[in-house]
Enzyme design. Structure first.
Site, PDB file in Angstrom:
ATOM      1  N   ASN A  86       0.864  -1.182   0.000  1.00 45.32           N
ATOM      2  CA  ASN A  86       0.000   0.000   0.000  1.00 45.32           C
ATOM      3  C   ASN A  86       0.896   1.226   0.000  1.00 45.32           C
ATOM      4  O   ASN A  86       1.880   1.278   0.738  1.00 45.32           O
ATOM      5  CB  ASN A  86      -0.905   0.005   1.228  1.00 45.32           C
ATOM      6  CG  ASN A  86      -1.856  -1.168   1.230  1.00 45.32           C
ATOM      7  OD1 ASN A  86      -2.481  -1.454   0.221  1.00 45.32           O
ATOM      8  ND2 ASN A  86      -1.946  -1.863   2.337  1.00 45.32           N
ATOM      9  N   HIS A  97       6.504   3.198   6.555  1.00 42.24           N
ATOM     10  CA  HIS A  97       7.806   2.549   6.384  1.00 42.24           C
ATOM     11  C   HIS A  97       7.512   1.472   5.353  1.00 42.24           C
ATOM     12  O   HIS A  97       6.606   0.658   5.558  1.00 42.24           O
ATOM     13  CB  HIS A  97       8.266   1.938   7.714  1.00 42.24           C
ATOM     14  CG  HIS A  97       9.607   1.275   7.672  1.00 42.24           C
ATOM     15  ND1 HIS A  97      10.613   1.646   8.529  1.00 42.24           N
ATOM     16  CD2 HIS A  97      10.105   0.264   6.921  1.00 42.24           C
ATOM     17  CE1 HIS A  97      11.676   0.882   8.304  1.00 42.24           C
ATOM     18  NE2 HIS A  97      11.384   0.027   7.327  1.00 42.24           N
ATOM     19  N   HIS A  99       6.813  -1.613   3.272  1.00 40.11           N
ATOM     20  CA  HIS A  99       6.619  -2.993   3.710  1.00 40.11           C
ATOM     21  C   HIS A  99       5.688  -3.720   2.759  1.00 40.11           C
ATOM     22  O   HIS A  99       4.781  -3.135   2.189  1.00 40.11           O
ATOM     23  CB  HIS A  99       6.064  -3.072   5.136  1.00 40.11           C
ATOM     24  CG  HIS A  99       4.740  -2.410   5.342  1.00 40.11           C
ATOM     25  ND1 HIS A  99       4.579  -1.042   5.391  1.00 40.11           N
ATOM     26  CD2 HIS A  99       3.506  -2.940   5.516  1.00 40.11           C
ATOM     27  CE1 HIS A  99       3.302  -0.749   5.599  1.00 40.11           C
ATOM     28  NE2 HIS A  99       2.626  -1.890   5.664  1.00 40.11           N
ATOM     29  N   HIS A 101       3.123  -7.048   2.381  1.00 35.81           N
ATOM     30  CA  HIS A 101       2.298  -8.032   3.084  1.00 35.81           C
ATOM     31  C   HIS A 101       2.320  -9.319   2.267  1.00 35.81           C
ATOM     32  O   HIS A 101       1.882  -9.322   1.112  1.00 35.81           O
ATOM     33  CB  HIS A 101       0.839  -7.562   3.175  1.00 35.81           C
ATOM     34  CG  HIS A 101       0.630  -6.333   3.968  1.00 35.81           C
ATOM     35  ND1 HIS A 101       0.164  -6.362   5.262  1.00 35.81           N
ATOM     36  CD2 HIS A 101       0.801  -5.016   3.642  1.00 35.81           C
ATOM     37  CE1 HIS A 101       0.054  -5.114   5.705  1.00 35.81           C
ATOM     38  NE2 HIS A 101       0.430  -4.291   4.746  1.00 35.81           N
TER      39      HIS A 101
END
Length: 113
Positions: A86, A97, A99, A101
């Site tokens: 996202n 930060h 990342h 998923h």
């Protein structure tokens, strides 16, 4: 590293997490609010707000992050998975930060933020 960033605090070990793997460039840990049978977050050790910023600032780290998501997905989800990044508040990003998923198995809810 940002002293106010949740993921930076997990990376430096000041906040505990259920760590799945650590590499030179990444730390991966189980999401505390899993949205699927397998829900692992893979974060770079360097602080960049989102995946596009990470790719621009440190492309080698972005590649390492993607490679680690694949390795985790193979071991945790049998190689069948969704990979979600996202970018921005309107897209549902809540921790700024970069990342990814890693989601495997049955989804429990809408895609994560």
């Amino acid at each position: 590293m940002s002293s106010e960033c949740l993921f930076c605090s997990i990376v430096d070990g000041s906040i505990p997490a259920d760590v799945v793997s650590e590499t030179e460039h990444t730390v991966a840990f189980r999401d505390i609010n899993p949205q699927a049978d397998v829900h692992v977050l893979v974060v770079p050790r360097v602080h960049e707000a989102d995946i596009a910023s990470l790719a621009a600032a440190a492309p080698e780290v972005a590649v390492a992050l993607i490679a680690e998501t694949r390795r985790i997905a193979e071991t945790e989800a049998g190689g069948q998975y969704r990979l979600v990044f996202n970018t921005g508040e309107a897209a549902g990003q809540t921790v700024f930060h970069a990342h990814g998923h890693v989601l495997g198995g049955q989804l429990h809810a809408a895609l994560p933020s």
